[in-house]
Design a protein around this motif. Structure first.
Motif, PDB file in Angstrom:
ATOM      1  N   VAL A 144       0.858  -1.184   0.000  1.00  0.00           N
ATOM      2  CA  VAL A 144       0.000   0.000   0.000  1.00  0.00           C
ATOM      3  C   VAL A 144       0.897   1.238   0.000  1.00  0.00           C
ATOM      4  O   VAL A 144       1.852   1.321   0.779  1.00  0.00           O
ATOM      5  N   MET A 145       0.581   2.189  -0.873  1.00  0.00           N
ATOM      6  CA  MET A 145       1.375   3.410  -0.976  1.00  0.00           C
ATOM      7  C   MET A 145       0.464   4.620  -0.830  1.00  0.00           C
ATOM      8  O   MET A 145      -0.456   4.803  -1.642  1.00  0.00           O
ATOM      9  N   LEU A 146       0.689   5.398   0.215  1.00  0.00           N
ATOM     10  CA  LEU A 146      -0.037   6.653   0.417  1.00  0.00           C
ATOM     11  C   LEU A 146       0.856   7.791  -0.048  1.00  0.00           C
ATOM     12  O   LEU A 146       1.941   7.997   0.497  1.00  0.00           O
ATOM     13  N   VAL A 147       0.412   8.525  -1.050  1.00  0.00           N
ATOM     14  CA  VAL A 147       1.216   9.585  -1.651  1.00  0.00           C
ATOM     15  C   VAL A 147       0.610  10.943  -1.304  1.00  0.00           C
ATOM     16  O   VAL A 147      -0.606  11.146  -1.430  1.00  0.00           O
ATOM     17  N   ASN A 148       1.468  11.863  -0.872  1.00  0.00           N
ATOM     18  CA  ASN A 148       1.026  13.235  -0.610  1.00  0.00           C
ATOM     19  C   ASN A 148       0.902  13.963  -1.949  1.00  0.00           C
ATOM     20  O   ASN A 148       1.896  14.297  -2.591  1.00  0.00           O
ATOM     21  N   LYS A 149      -0.338  14.177  -2.379  1.00  0.00           N
ATOM     22  CA  LYS A 149      -0.562  14.862  -3.659  1.00  0.00           C
ATOM     23  C   LYS A 149      -0.804  16.359  -3.461  1.00  0.00           C
ATOM     24  O   LYS A 149      -1.078  17.078  -4.420  1.00  0.00           O
ATOM     25  N   GLY A 150      -0.714  16.818  -2.195  1.00  0.00           N
ATOM     26  CA  GLY A 150      -0.984  18.215  -1.886  1.00  0.00           C
ATOM     27  C   GLY A 150       0.226  19.105  -2.078  1.00  0.00           C
ATOM     28  O   GLY A 150       1.242  18.717  -2.671  1.00  0.00           O
ATOM     29  N   THR A 151       0.124  20.311  -1.525  1.00  0.00           N
ATOM     30  CA  THR A 151       1.186  21.308  -1.689  1.00  0.00           C
ATOM     31  C   THR A 151       1.893  21.641  -0.384  1.00  0.00           C
ATOM     32  O   THR A 151       2.735  22.529  -0.341  1.00  0.00           O
ATOM     33  N   ARG A 152       1.536  20.950   0.692  1.00  0.00           N
ATOM     34  CA  ARG A 152       2.177  21.196   1.985  1.00  0.00           C
ATOM     35  C   ARG A 152       2.684  19.879   2.561  1.00  0.00           C
ATOM     36  O   ARG A 152       2.247  18.792   2.167  1.00  0.00           O
ATOM     37  N   SER A 153       3.622  19.974   3.504  1.00  0.00           N
ATOM     38  CA  SER A 153       4.067  18.790   4.227  1.00  0.00           C
ATOM     39  C   SER A 153       3.037  18.442   5.298  1.00  0.00           C
ATOM     40  O   SER A 153       2.449  19.333   5.917  1.00  0.00           O
ATOM     41  N   CYS A 154       2.817  17.153   5.502  1.00  0.00           N
ATOM     42  CA  CYS A 154       1.879  16.701   6.517  1.00  0.00           C
ATOM     43  C   CYS A 154       2.364  15.359   7.065  1.00  0.00           C
ATOM     44  O   CYS A 154       3.305  14.766   6.526  1.00  0.00           O
ATOM     45  N   THR A 155       1.749  14.866   8.131  1.00  0.00           N
ATOM     46  CA  THR A 155       2.230  13.654   8.780  1.00  0.00           C
ATOM     47  C   THR A 155       1.186  12.542   8.769  1.00  0.00           C
ATOM     48  O   THR A 155      -0.018  12.795   8.781  1.00  0.00           O
ATOM     49  N   VAL A 156       1.688  11.300   8.746  1.00  0.00           N
ATOM     50  CA  VAL A 156       0.848  10.119   8.946  1.00  0.00           C
ATOM     51  C   VAL A 156       1.494   9.271  10.026  1.00  0.00           C
ATOM     52  O   VAL A 156       2.717   9.243  10.164  1.00  0.00           O
ATOM     53  N   PHE A 157       0.647   8.565  10.778  1.00  0.00           N
ATOM     54  CA  PHE A 157       1.152   7.751  11.886  1.00  0.00           C
ATOM     55  C   PHE A 157       0.177   6.621  12.158  1.00  0.00           C
ATOM     56  O   PHE A 157      -0.995   6.856  12.412  1.00  0.00           O
ATOM     57  N   GLY A 158       0.653   5.386  12.056  1.00  0.00           N
ATOM     58  CA  GLY A 158      -0.189   4.263  12.448  1.00  0.00           C
ATOM     59  C   GLY A 158      -0.489   3.321  11.303  1.00  0.00           C
ATOM     60  O   GLY A 158       0.381   2.949  10.513  1.00  0.00           O
TER      61      GLY A 158
END
Length: 217
Positions: free
Chosen positions: A95-109
């Motif tokens: 599974v690949m979650l890609v940040n398609k937005g314009t800012r940095s953000c976090t994922v956890f879990g």
């Protein structure tokens, strides 16, 4: 008439005064830590808001982004999901979650999962969480970067009444309550139109910053 100090007495007074001055200068050169510095040294955890998939650990700390500001979690609308089927490992995917937005953000879990039927309706699929390849780690996703997780299931015969024949998967990012439709693809990038999942459901691993070791055995 006021008595005048003799030369020996005057010299002694001068020596004492110079000694006191030396002590004061030493203290000025090594001041006590400020309240601000003491507070910064003590630190403190930042508890995340509980979401559907999953609740974050209250001990998790949000890493600082550029400019010293804390990066907030990634929202569903900022991500896209690809589920890459592994042809040499039946019932295994990355599974690949890609940040398609314009800012940095976090994922956890762990990401959450559901199934799609042929008519595009959604169906619940039991998902067990496995700490593979290790415990959750907080990941800062810059625009265009990816977090990885393993996904596994037992394939089944479509003639079995307990077998779920899925035309796709939906993914819920950690701490979010809305889903996004994943692109289920092979390692060649072509769409995989169908998955058969036994009644045991899915097993999901932790999100990691690298794809090394994330595939579930």
């Amino acid at each position: 008439m006021n008595p005048r100090l003799s030369r020996p007495t005057l010299a002694a007074v001068t020596t004492v005064a110079l000694g006191l001055g030396a002590v004061a200068c030493t203290g000025d050169a090594d001041p006590a830590p400020s309240k601000t510095a003491a507070g910064a040294a003590s630190g403190g955890g930042t508890g995340g808001a509980a979401g559907a998939f999953p609740a974050r650990s209250s001990a998790a700390r949000v890493p600082a982004a550029a400019g010293g500001q804390a990066a907030s979690r990634c929202h569903t609308s900022e991500l896209k999901a690809d589920v890459q089927i592994q042809p040499d490992r039946p019932g295994s995917a990355m599974v690949m979650l890609v940040n398609k937005g314009t800012r940095s953000c976090t994922v956890f879990g762990y990401p959450g999962f559901g199934g799609l039927l042929a008519d595009n309706s959604r169906i619940d699929v039991t998902t067990a969480r496995v700490a593979q390849p290790g415990p959750p780690t907080q990941i800062t996703l810059k625009p265009g970067t990816t977090a990885f997780s393993g996904l596994a299931w037992a394939p089944c015969d479509k003639s079995d009444t307990s077998c779920r024949v899925l035309s796709g998967l939906v993914v819920t990012p950690p701490d979010e309550t809305t889903q996004l439709t994943a692109a289920v693809i092979g390692t060649d990038g072509k769409a995989v139109p169908q998955l058969t999942v036994s009644a045991a459901g899915l097993k999901a691993g932790t999100l990691q910053p690298s794809n090394q070791g994330v595939l579930l055995p």
